[in-house]
Structures are given as structure tokens and as C-alpha cells.
Scaffold this motif. Sequence first.
Motif, PDB file in Angstrom:
ATOM      1  N   SER A 261       0.816  -1.224   0.000  1.00  0.00           N
ATOM      2  CA  SER A 261       0.000   0.000   0.000  1.00  0.00           C
ATOM      3  C   SER A 261       0.841   1.261   0.000  1.00  0.00           C
ATOM      4  N   GLY A 262       2.183   1.112  -0.078  1.00  0.00           N
ATOM      5  CA  GLY A 262       3.062   2.269  -0.186  1.00  0.00           C
ATOM      6  C   GLY A 262       3.595   2.807   1.122  1.00  0.00           C
ATOM      7  N   VAL A 263       3.298   2.165   2.240  1.00  0.00           N
ATOM      8  CA  VAL A 263       3.765   2.631   3.544  1.00  0.00           C
ATOM      9  C   VAL A 263       5.203   2.151   3.758  1.00  0.00           C
ATOM     10  N   PRO A 264       6.130   3.049   4.125  1.00  0.00           N
ATOM     11  CA  PRO A 264       7.506   2.627   4.397  1.00  0.00           C
ATOM     12  C   PRO A 264       7.537   1.608   5.543  1.00  0.00           C
ATOM     13  N   VAL A 265       8.412   0.600   5.407  1.00  0.00           N
ATOM     14  CA  VAL A 265       8.546  -0.411   6.451  1.00  0.00           C
ATOM     15  C   VAL A 265      10.007  -0.546   6.854  1.00  0.00           C
ATOM     16  N   THR A 266      10.230  -1.019   8.072  1.00  0.00           N
ATOM     17  CA  THR A 266      11.570  -1.246   8.606  1.00  0.00           C
ATOM     18  C   THR A 266      11.592  -2.606   9.294  1.00  0.00           C
ATOM     19  N   ALA A 267      12.752  -2.983   9.817  1.00  0.00           N
ATOM     20  CA  ALA A 267      12.855  -4.234  10.573  1.00  0.00           C
ATOM     21  C   ALA A 267      11.936  -4.200  11.793  1.00  0.00           C
ATOM     22  N   GLU A 268      11.733  -3.023  12.355  1.00  0.00           N
ATOM     23  CA  GLU A 268      10.889  -2.889  13.542  1.00  0.00           C
ATOM     24  C   GLU A 268       9.400  -2.969  13.228  1.00  0.00           C
ATOM     25  N   THR A 269       9.025  -2.765  11.976  1.00  0.00           N
ATOM     26  CA  THR A 269       7.592  -2.747  11.620  1.00  0.00           C
ATOM     27  C   THR A 269       7.178  -3.929  10.779  1.00  0.00           C
ATOM     28  N   THR A 270       8.041  -4.969  10.704  1.00  0.00           N
ATOM     29  CA  THR A 270       7.708  -6.153   9.907  1.00  0.00           C
ATOM     30  C   THR A 270       7.918  -7.419  10.728  1.00  0.00           C
ATOM     31  N   ASP A 271       7.288  -8.485  10.305  1.00  0.00           N
ATOM     32  CA  ASP A 271       7.440  -9.808  10.913  1.00  0.00           C
ATOM     33  C   ASP A 271       7.614 -10.835   9.794  1.00  0.00           C
ATOM     34  N   VAL A 272       8.281 -11.932  10.103  1.00  0.00           N
ATOM     35  CA  VAL A 272       8.416 -13.031   9.164  1.00  0.00           C
ATOM     36  C   VAL A 272       7.335 -14.063   9.483  1.00  0.00           C
ATOM     37  N   ARG A 273       6.601 -14.460   8.469  1.00  0.00           N
ATOM     38  CA  ARG A 273       5.592 -15.512   8.620  1.00  0.00           C
ATOM     39  C   ARG A 273       6.057 -16.733   7.862  1.00  0.00           C
ATOM     40  N   ARG A 274       6.065 -17.848   8.511  1.00  0.00           N
ATOM     41  CA  ARG A 274       6.413 -19.106   7.867  1.00  0.00           C
ATOM     42  C   ARG A 274       5.236 -19.561   7.016  1.00  0.00           C
ATOM     43  N   VAL A 275       5.510 -19.984   5.809  1.00  0.00           N
ATOM     44  CA  VAL A 275       4.480 -20.482   4.909  1.00  0.00           C
ATOM     45  C   VAL A 275       4.697 -21.977   4.762  1.00  0.00           C
ATOM     46  N   ASP A 276       3.665 -22.751   5.023  1.00  0.00           N
ATOM     47  CA  ASP A 276       3.788 -24.213   4.918  1.00  0.00           C
ATOM     48  C   ASP A 276       3.281 -24.712   3.595  1.00  0.00           C
TER      49      ASP A 276
END
Length: 150
Positions: free
Chosen positions: A135-150
Motif C-alpha cells: 500500500s506504499g507505507v515505508p517499512v523497517t525491521a521494527e515494523t515487519t514480521d516473518v511468517r512461515r508459509v507451509d
Amino acid sequence: MTPTSGVDRAWTDPACPVARTVDLVGDRWSLLIVRDAMDGPGSFTEFRQRLGIARNILADRLRRLVDDGILTTSATPSGKRHVYELTDAGRDLFTTIVALRQWGERHAFAAGERHSTLVDRAGEVIAELRPHSVSGVPVTAETTDVRRVD
């Protein structure tokens, strides 16, 4: 052959795209070969002269990059030598190379120390890469998470 073609491989972390990428192109020489290949097709001799790399190491890295689908080879019109060029997967590393370059410009040089700069064909400096959400919002390491995909 690409790493997704069913070849058994000992991945560092099989579920992590970063780890797989590092397994494929994460050593110094592989990334420098990819960087130089972005200037156009090159022969073994050209890579060796530009990089100052030992013949055996260059041969190994070129073979791996070809085996992993990052480079392809073709014979020159004379048929006497081969040239290496990027595949679509190799060209897709451009953003990665730019990100590494920009990180290096910010953190690997002392203030005022001379270094090269990447510019477009019109001579304009490339804008700083910064990730954004869809959606165009800047992201950083602090504002993201890793999701495991099975």
C-alpha cells in the motif's frame, strides 16, 4: 538448471529465502561476478582481469552460477571461447546489488572518502532504496514480521 528444479541440496535454512539466496550468491566472488556481468556478457579472461581472481576460484564460481541458473554461457561467433551473461534470475539480482552498493556508500567509507556512484543513463544518481508495503507505507525491521508459509 535452477535450484528449484528438484536437485537435492543442503540448504543452510531450507525455509528461509534469505538463507537460500546467500547459499546461492552470498560469497564475495559470486556477487562481484554478478555485478560485473551486469555490464554485459563477459569471457573468463575478462572476469579474471577485472576482478584479479585466481583461475580456479573463478572457474568454480562461474560453474556454480551457471548450474544455479544465474548465468548462462554461449559460444562467441568464432566458437573459440565462451561468454557468460545473466539469466532472468541473474538480472533480478540488480536490486540486491544496488542495495549492497547503497549500504556500502553509507557505512563502508569514511566521510569524504572517494568511491564510485551508480547513475542512470542520463547521469542522475539512483534514488535510495527503501522498502514499502504494497500500500506504499515505508517499512523497517521494527515494523515487519516473518511468517512461515507451509
